[in-house]
Scaffold this motif. Structure first.
Motif, PDB file in Angstrom:
ATOM      1  N   ARG A 133       0.834  -1.212   0.000  1.00 54.86           N
ATOM      2  CA  ARG A 133       0.000   0.000   0.000  1.00 54.86           C
ATOM      3  C   ARG A 133       0.865   1.257   0.000  1.00 54.86           C
ATOM      4  N   LEU A 134       1.963   1.214   0.730  1.00 55.57           N
ATOM      5  CA  LEU A 134       2.881   2.354   0.744  1.00 55.57           C
ATOM      6  C   LEU A 134       3.457   2.596  -0.652  1.00 55.57           C
ATOM      7  N   ARG A 135       3.851   1.521  -1.302  1.00 53.09           N
ATOM      8  CA  ARG A 135       4.393   1.639  -2.663  1.00 53.09           C
ATOM      9  C   ARG A 135       3.348   2.232  -3.609  1.00 53.09           C
ATOM     10  N   ASP A 136       2.123   1.740  -3.520  1.00 51.67           N
ATOM     11  CA  ASP A 136       1.049   2.245  -4.381  1.00 51.67           C
ATOM     12  C   ASP A 136       0.754   3.716  -4.091  1.00 51.67           C
ATOM     13  N   SER A 137       0.828   4.081  -2.815  1.00 53.33           N
ATOM     14  CA  SER A 137       0.562   5.469  -2.428  1.00 53.33           C
ATOM     15  C   SER A 137       1.596   6.416  -3.024  1.00 53.33           C
ATOM     16  N   VAL A 138       2.841   5.989  -3.029  1.00 53.78           N
ATOM     17  CA  VAL A 138       3.901   6.816  -3.611  1.00 53.78           C
ATOM     18  C   VAL A 138       3.735   6.890  -5.124  1.00 53.78           C
ATOM     19  N   LEU A 139       3.423   5.767  -5.750  1.00 53.26           N
ATOM     20  CA  LEU A 139       3.223   5.761  -7.202  1.00 53.26           C
ATOM     21  C   LEU A 139       2.106   6.716  -7.612  1.00 53.26           C
ATOM     22  N   ALA A 140       1.057   6.771  -6.808  1.00 54.12           N
ATOM     23  CA  ALA A 140      -0.073   7.645  -7.119  1.00 54.12           C
ATOM     24  C   ALA A 140       0.298   9.122  -6.996  1.00 54.12           C
ATOM     25  N   ARG A 141       1.377   9.401  -6.244  1.00 49.45           N
ATOM     26  CA  ARG A 141       1.777  10.793  -6.027  1.00 49.45           C
ATOM     27  C   ARG A 141       3.170  11.088  -6.579  1.00 49.45           C
ATOM     28  N   GLN A 142       3.657  10.228  -7.478  1.00 45.03           N
ATOM     29  CA  GLN A 142       5.037  10.388  -7.931  1.00 45.03           C
ATOM     30  C   GLN A 142       5.267  11.691  -8.696  1.00 45.03           C
ATOM     31  N   HIS A 143       4.184  12.292  -9.214  1.00 44.44           N
ATOM     32  CA  HIS A 143       4.342  13.577  -9.890  1.00 44.44           C
ATOM     33  C   HIS A 143       4.904  14.641  -8.950  1.00 44.44           C
ATOM     34  N   LEU A 144       4.664  14.470  -7.644  1.00 40.89           N
ATOM     35  CA  LEU A 144       5.201  15.423  -6.671  1.00 40.89           C
ATOM     36  C   LEU A 144       6.725  15.337  -6.614  1.00 40.89           C
TER      37      LEU A 144
END
Length: 199
Positions: A71-82
Motif C-alpha cells: 500500500r505504501l508503494r502504491d501510495s507513492v506511485l499515485a503521487r510520484q508527480h510530486l
C-alpha cells in the motif's frame, strides 16, 4: 526556559540557515559521501524510488506487514508527480533539529552553529523541511511557525502535499531504525501512522 517569542526567533534563524543550505546546488541526486554524491541519480524521482524500495525491503525483512508495504508503494506511485516537481538537486542537511544546533549561552539566545552533516544528501529541499518538522507536536507551534517563517516563501505548487509524502518516508525510515535497534515498543504507533498515510 525560553519564552515563545525566543523560541520563535531561534527557530526562525534555523529556518533562514536551512534555506541557505538548500540554496546550494549540486550536479546529481543522491546520498553524499566523503567524495561527493555516492551513487548519482539523474532525477529526484529515480533517487527517491530507489530509497523507497530499499526501505520497503528492509521493512518487510524486519517484520513489517507486506500488505502495508504494498500500500505504501502504491501510495507513492499515485503521487510520484510530486517527486518530479524539483529538477535541480540541492544540498540537504537531512537531520536538522535542535540537537544539531548550537545556540549562544550568554546574553540573548542566538544561533551560532550547525553540526552533524552525516546524513547530508543532494536532493529536494522539501525533504529537508519535512525531516526538520517531523518531530514537532501541536504544542511546538512556535517552533514550527518560526522555522517556516525564517525559511521564507515556498514557491512550489502542492508543497504541503509533498511534505506529507516525505513525512511518510521519514516514518518508514524511523520504523526501520527502531526495529534495527530493538525498540519494538515504538513500532505499533509508527505502523499506525504509516497505515494512516496510505488512506
Amino acid at each position: 526556559m525560553l519564552s515563545e517569542t525566543e523560541l520563535f526567533a531561534i527557530y526562525a534563524a534555523m529556518g533562514a540557515a536551512l534555506r541557505e543550505i538548500n540554496d546550494i546546488t549540486l550536479d546529481s541526486f543522491g546520498y553524499i559521501g566523503p567524495n561527493g554524491v555516492w551513487t548519482a541519480y539523474p532525477s529526484n524521482q529515480a533517487y527517491m524510488s530507489a530509497q523507497l524500495e530499499r526501505k520497503l525491503k528492509e521493512f518487510c525483512a524486519r517484520g513489517g506487514d507486506p500488505a502495508l508495504a504494498a500500500r505504501l508503494r502504491d501510495s507513492v506511485l499515485a503521487r510520484q508527480h510530486l517527486l518530479d516537481a524539483v529538477d535541480v538537486p540541492r544540498l540537504c542537511h537531512y537531520d536538522f533539529h535542535a540537537g544539531n544546533i548550537l545556540v549562544t549561552s550568554q546574553g540573548e539566545p542566538r544561533l551560532s552553529g550547525i553540526v552533524d552533516f552525516e546524513n547530508a544528501t543532494s536532493g529536494d529541499p522539501l525533504m529537508d523541511i519535512a525531516k526538520a518538522l517531523y518531530y514537532f507536536t501541536p504544542k511546538d507551534a512556535p517552533k514550527r511557525e518560526g522555522l517556516l517563517a525564517g525559511y521564507g516563501k515556498i514557491e512550489r505548487p502542492h508543497w504541503q502535499e509533498t511534505l506529507g509524502l516525505y513525512r511518510m518516508y521519514c516514518t518508514l525510515e524511523l520504523w526501520c531504525w527502531m526495529a534495527q535497534i530493538g525498540k519494538h515498543e515504538a513500532l505499533a504507533d509508527l505502523t499506525a501512522e504509516l497505515s494512516q498515510a496510505t488512506s
